[in-house]
Scaffold this motif. Sequence first.
Motif, PDB file in Angstrom:
ATOM      1  N   ASN A  61       1.106  -1.520   0.130  1.00 34.67           N
ATOM      2  CA  ASN A  61       0.408  -0.212  -0.424  1.00 34.67           C
ATOM      3  C   ASN A  61       0.672   1.147  -0.033  1.00 34.67           C
ATOM      4  O   ASN A  61       0.054   1.946   0.363  1.00 34.67           O
ATOM      5  N   GLU A  88      -0.723   3.814  -1.979  1.00 34.23           N
ATOM      6  CA  GLU A  88      -2.185   4.267  -1.460  1.00 34.23           C
ATOM      7  C   GLU A  88      -1.513   5.290  -0.396  1.00 34.23           C
ATOM      8  O   GLU A  88      -2.105   6.545  -0.306  1.00 34.23           O
ATOM      9  N   GLU A 126     -15.497   3.460  -2.544  1.00 33.28           N
ATOM     10  CA  GLU A 126     -16.114   1.652  -1.642  1.00 33.28           C
ATOM     11  C   GLU A 126     -16.610   2.446  -0.481  1.00 33.28           C
ATOM     12  O   GLU A 126     -16.060   3.839  -0.207  1.00 33.28           O
ATOM     13  N   ASP A 150      -9.656   9.660   3.274  1.00 33.88           N
ATOM     14  CA  ASP A 150     -11.834   9.300   3.108  1.00 33.88           C
ATOM     15  C   ASP A 150     -12.709  10.399   3.068  1.00 33.88           C
ATOM     16  O   ASP A 150     -12.319  11.171   4.036  1.00 33.88           O
ATOM     17  N   ARG A 190     -14.663   5.567   0.207  1.00 35.80           N
ATOM     18  CA  ARG A 190     -12.998   5.490   0.080  1.00 35.80           C
ATOM     19  C   ARG A 190     -12.539   5.655  -1.482  1.00 35.80           C
ATOM     20  O   ARG A 190     -12.434   4.372  -2.348  1.00 35.80           O
ATOM     21  N   GLN A 211      -7.908   4.065  -3.238  1.00 35.46           N
ATOM     22  CA  GLN A 211      -7.454   2.209  -3.039  1.00 35.46           C
ATOM     23  C   GLN A 211      -6.104   1.529  -3.752  1.00 35.46           C
ATOM     24  O   GLN A 211      -6.173   2.672  -5.236  1.00 35.46           O
ATOM     25  N   GLU A 212      -5.740   0.114  -3.344  1.00 34.64           N
ATOM     26  CA  GLU A 212      -4.111  -0.103  -3.886  1.00 34.64           C
ATOM     27  C   GLU A 212      -4.900   0.302  -5.586  1.00 34.64           C
ATOM     28  O   GLU A 212      -4.122   0.292  -6.810  1.00 34.64           O
TER      29      GLU A 212
END
Length: 191
Positions: free
Chosen positions: A62, A65, A123, A134, A184, A187-188
Amino acid sequence: MTYAAALVRIFCAPMLLASSATIAAPTQFSEQLADWHQAASSPVTPAASSAEAPLELVASTNIGESIIRELVLLKGHAMLGTRYVFGANEADAVDCSSLIQQLFESAGIELPRTTQDLASIGEPVNSQSLQPGDLLFYSWKKNRLHVAVYAGDGFAIHASPDKRSVVMTELNKTWDHHFVAARRVVQEDNI
């Protein structure tokens, strides 16, 4: 002769020759050069015993990210104090959704312009599992959404209509009462 000893000899030899304290014979100097050449061309082997496990480096999955989240928050902190103007999307004036758009743009991520469109990307995230970066959505006035970015440690950065500027606000019970959703975006698999 070790590699380090060879380096010391090769770098110290000219000083010794110049100081005339010790003058090395040409054959000794040639031998030193040969030793250095052999040490430099030999493979380097670790000094660890065979009983120790080999060192294994594992890259974080990550890291991208994490960098994006950091860039978003750095831009958010840099924009604190920027004027709030409904509908604005300028360097010196933003509304809540254009602030979010500019924060993520600074990290190379293009997001939609309106709060409604922002609420449909990424998401869903449980409010107990928030991570910095976020998006947080709140009810604001009748049929309006307000968007903020979670900054971590119970704080959010947003363009506040009440304060008329970009601010960092501690999330409290009032915010909890108006909370609608969290999304979110970072994300990766989006990087």
